[in-house]
Enzyme design. Structure first.
Site, PDB file in Angstrom:
ATOM      1  CB  CYS A  89      -4.258  10.886  12.334  1.00 43.52           C
ATOM      2  SG  CYS A  89      -2.744  10.071  12.765  1.00 43.52           S
ATOM      3  NE  ARG A  98       0.764  10.561  10.430  1.00 41.13           N
ATOM      4  CZ  ARG A  98       0.301   9.621   9.619  1.00 41.13           C
ATOM      5  NH1 ARG A  98      -0.876   9.094   9.825  1.00 41.13           N
ATOM      6  NH2 ARG A  98       1.020   9.202   8.602  1.00 41.13           N
ATOM      7  NE  ARG A 149      -7.082   4.618   5.615  1.00 38.70           N
ATOM      8  CZ  ARG A 149      -6.267   5.451   6.236  1.00 38.70           C
ATOM      9  NH1 ARG A 149      -6.470   5.749   7.492  1.00 38.70           N
ATOM     10  NH2 ARG A 149      -5.255   5.997   5.611  1.00 38.70           N
ATOM     11  CE  LYS A 175      -1.739   1.625   4.057  1.00 36.29           C
ATOM     12  NZ  LYS A 175      -1.423   3.042   4.368  1.00 36.29           N
ATOM     13  CG  ASN A 176       2.230   2.760   3.561  1.00 37.86           C
ATOM     14  OD1 ASN A 176       1.070   3.078   3.284  1.00 37.86           O
ATOM     15  ND2 ASN A 176       2.637   2.558   4.801  1.00 37.86           N
ATOM     16  CG  ASP A 187       3.161   1.524   9.484  1.00 38.58           C
ATOM     17  OD1 ASP A 187       2.752   2.363  10.298  1.00 38.58           O
ATOM     18  OD2 ASP A 187       3.449   1.807   8.302  1.00 38.58           O
TER      19      ASP A 187
HETATM   20  N1  EPU Z   1       7.207  14.396  10.871  1.00 36.96           N
HETATM   21  C1  EPU Z   1       7.483  15.699  11.141  1.00 36.96           C
HETATM   22  N2  EPU Z   1       7.347  16.622  10.139  1.00 36.96           N
HETATM   23  C2  EPU Z   1       6.978  16.269   8.887  1.00 36.96           C
HETATM   24  C3  EPU Z   1       6.686  14.920   8.595  1.00 36.96           C
HETATM   25  C4  EPU Z   1       6.826  13.995   9.623  1.00 36.96           C
HETATM   26  O1  EPU Z   1       7.838  16.055  12.260  1.00 36.96           O
HETATM   27  O2  EPU Z   1       6.877  17.149   8.017  1.00 36.96           O
HETATM   28  C5  EPU Z   1       7.319  13.401  11.931  1.00 36.96           C
HETATM   29  C6  EPU Z   1       6.030  12.616  12.169  1.00 36.96           C
HETATM   30  O3  EPU Z   1       5.131  13.304  13.013  1.00 36.96           O
HETATM   31  C7  EPU Z   1       6.566  11.344  12.754  1.00 36.96           C
HETATM   32  C8  EPU Z   1       7.878  11.116  11.986  1.00 36.96           C
HETATM   33  O4  EPU Z   1       8.239  12.423  11.500  1.00 36.96           O
HETATM   34  O5  EPU Z   1       6.865  11.526  14.103  1.00 36.96           O
HETATM   35  C9  EPU Z   1       7.815  10.168  10.823  1.00 36.96           C
HETATM   36  O6  EPU Z   1       6.690  10.415  10.025  1.00 36.96           O
HETATM   37  P1  EPU Z   1       6.679  10.164   8.457  1.00 36.96           P
HETATM   38  O7  EPU Z   1       6.633  11.473   7.755  1.00 36.96           O
HETATM   39  O8  EPU Z   1       7.811   9.237   8.086  1.00 36.96           O
HETATM   40  O9  EPU Z   1       5.287   9.426   8.256  1.00 36.96           O
HETATM   41  P2  EPU Z   1       4.417   9.489   6.935  1.00 36.96           P
HETATM   42  O10 EPU Z   1       5.345   9.577   5.795  1.00 36.96           O
HETATM   43  O11 EPU Z   1       3.352  10.512   7.084  1.00 36.96           O
HETATM   44  C10 EPU Z   1       4.396   6.937   6.402  1.00 36.96           C
HETATM   45  C11 EPU Z   1       3.393   5.832   6.291  1.00 36.96           C
HETATM   46  C12 EPU Z   1       2.838   5.493   7.674  1.00 36.96           C
HETATM   47  C13 EPU Z   1       4.021   5.082   8.570  1.00 36.96           C
HETATM   48  C14 EPU Z   1       5.078   6.194   8.593  1.00 36.96           C
HETATM   49  C15 EPU Z   1       6.318   5.832   9.371  1.00 36.96           C
HETATM   50  C16 EPU Z   1       2.390   6.092   4.098  1.00 36.96           C
HETATM   51  C17 EPU Z   1       1.191   6.387   3.304  1.00 36.96           C
HETATM   52  N3  EPU Z   1       2.296   6.240   5.421  1.00 36.96           N
HETATM   53  O12 EPU Z   1       3.723   8.058   6.948  1.00 36.96           O
HETATM   54  O13 EPU Z   1       1.986   4.369   7.479  1.00 36.96           O
HETATM   55  O14 EPU Z   1       3.567   4.834   9.869  1.00 36.96           O
HETATM   56  O15 EPU Z   1       5.473   6.520   7.246  1.00 36.96           O
HETATM   57  O16 EPU Z   1       6.926   4.707   8.822  1.00 36.96           O
HETATM   58  O17 EPU Z   1       3.419   5.697   3.565  1.00 36.96           O
HETATM   59  C18 EPU Z   1       0.179   2.925   7.898  1.00 36.96           C
HETATM   60  O18 EPU Z   1       0.397   2.373   6.817  1.00 36.96           O
HETATM   61  O19 EPU Z   1      -0.608   2.439   8.757  1.00 36.96           O
HETATM   62  C19 EPU Z   1       0.855   4.192   8.210  1.00 36.96           C
HETATM   63  C20 EPU Z   1       0.402   5.021   9.140  1.00 36.96           C
END
Ligand code: EPU
Length: 422
Positions: A117, A122, A400, A22-23, A308
């Site tokens: 969320c 986030r 999802r 998915k991701n 995850d």
């Molecule tokens: N963060 C920041 N600033 C930003 C972005 C992120 O401080 O601009 C922080 C977040 O709050 C968190 C950390 O950095 O503490 C890592 O977040 P990341 O940005 O890596 O998460 P994401 O890219 O929004 C993806 C996956 C998530 C998974 C995370 C971590 C997708 C669609 N989502 O989210 O997947 O938990 O990486 O590996 O790829 C899931 O599939 O259930 C899911 C939530």
């Protein structure tokens, strides 16, 4: 609304095939905004989040068609739209990744700012910092990110945040940089296999990216990208969930298509918990013999243990022979499943960013509420071992990210069914 009923106590045995990730699929589908030529993406899982992504792309002038074998063909029909409305982004945060490609190819983007969320605030500050460094003018107005740039210019960008690298932040900035003028250096880039898959797809489209899979990405911008074909990598989180299902029921499960090289930390933790885990041809097998041993687990960016799979691992450790400490270093508040597991007899105490999991002799079935995708998976896993019946409500969360989970667990011998609630 559907609910899932699970009758616990049946060891899972047999083979289950893992779906496409998915991701990886979501940003790869979004990256087709970078070209006016047709792209074919194979091994795309049939999930609600994929449907949501396709409807955002449609809103943005892209036409897609899914064939029976799971391949999706996408072609640009209208290059003028540039808005991703609140209604879409609210349902799926990954849609914020349209920002980079829209800016790079259409010069303009208006994307609803995603809210918090269930597992924390986030923010998307790193996405915006990276795009600003590439020369985008960005303002937040009436809940929207409004961004503009005549042509993005390469820059050196440090993308590390307080919790390490950002997966979608790296995806967003990388997608913008491939069409920017000149060279971009992204330091502290995410190294997750899903980012590698996206980068490899972009290279097939004609992008010039070096350092794929490392924290330093070097991107030489090109003027345009072409169409490409790609097959999505297997879903390591889905594979890990099935492996934990085998472990928690003390069964013997083979996950066909799973890549052990994407699951090194997970295999290591499961091995420490006393499970037998092995790579067999194109599959990963787990079998249990004896008690689950307590282990300490810390979630970290890849190649560390994935956040995850934290909820699913806690479900397993509820049944361990002793006390485990699970520390969440990505989302310190991602522990909403603890109270629902408690309703099933689990003994878990939260201390700061850690869960202290005291193994119990048995879990007992109860009505519980799914709150997010992975938390729901942990409730299904707990249900597989609990005495009596577990009734999981709000299972749209699980849809999802897991395709027909009940059918696939059933094929391994689980007593599980989906019921449509009145
Ligand atoms: N963060 C920041 N600033 C930003 C972005 C992120 O401080 O601009 C922080 C977040 O709050 C968190 C950390 O950095 O503490 C890592 O977040 P990341 O940005 O890596 O998460 P994401 O890219 O929004 C993806 C996956 C998530 C998974 C995370 C971590 C997708 C669609 N989502 O989210 O997947 O938990 O990486 O590996 O790829 C899931 O599939 O259930 C899911 C939530």
């Amino acid at each position: 609304m559907d609910k899932i009923l699970v009758e616990g106590g049946f060891p899972l045995r047999g083979t289950v095939e893992v779906n496409g990730s998915k991701n990886a699929a979501l940003p790869i589908l979004i990256s087709t905004l970078l070209t006016d030529q047709r792209c074919t993406i194979r091994n795309v899982p049939n999930l609600r989040d994929v449907d949501s992504t396709l409807s955002i792309l449609e809103e943005l002038g892209m036409r897609s068609e899914r064939s029976a074998d799971g391949a999706i063909e996408i072609t640009e029909e209208d290059r003028s739209p540039y808005t991703a409305p609140y209604d879409h982004v609210r349902r799926m945060r990954a849609s914020v990744c349209v920002l980079g490609p829209l800016l790079a190819r259409r010069g303009k983007a208006k994307v609803s700012l995603p809210g918090g969320c269930v597992f924390g605030v986030r923010p998307i500050d790193l996405h915006l910092k990276g795009l600003r460094a590439l020369g985008a003018q960005i303002r937040i107005h009436h809940g929207y990110v409004e961004a503009e740039a005549r042509r993005l210019r390469g820059a050196t960008i440090y993308l590390g945040g307080p919790f390490g690298s950002s997966v979608l932040g790296t995806a967003n900035v990388m997608m913008a940089a491939v069409l920017a003028e000149g060279r971009t250096l992204i330091e502290s880039a995410a190294c997750e296999p899903e980012i590698v898959d996206l980068a490899e797809f972009l290279v097939k489209m004609g992008a010039r990216i070096r350092g794929i899979g490392t924290p330093r990405l070097e991107i030489e911008g090109v003027r345009e990208l072409g169409g490409a074909e790609h097959s999505i990598i297997p879903d390591r989180i889905e594979a890990g969930t099935f492996l934990i299902a085998g472990a928690i029921t003390r069964g013997d499960v083979v996950v066909k298509g799973a890549r052990i090289d994407h699951l090194t930390a997970v295999a290591d933790v499961l091995h420490s918990a006393g499970l037998y885990i092995s790579a067999e041809n194109d599959a990963v097998r787990i079998h249990a013999n004896g008690k689950i041993q307590p282990v300490d687990v810390t979630t970290l960016p890849y190649p560390g243990f994935p956040t995850d799979l934290q909820a699913q691992m806690i479900a397993l450790l509820c049944c361990a022979d002793g006390i485990s400490v699970v520390t969440e270093k990505i989302y310190p508040d991602r522990f909403i499943h603890i109270s629902e597991l408690g309703r099933m007899g689990a003994n878990i105490r939260k201390e700061g960013p850690s869960a202290i999991v005291i193994g119990v002799r048995e879990l007992s079935g109860a009505p519980v509420m799914a709150s997010d995708l992975r938390a729901s998976a942990s409730l299904v896993l707990a249900g597989l071992i609990a005495t009596g019946e577990t009734e999981i409500h709000r299972v749209y969360h699980i849809d999802r990210g897991y395709e027909k989970i009940e059918d696939r667990l059933q094929s391994l011998g689980a007593k599980i069914q989906r019921v449509t609630e009145e």
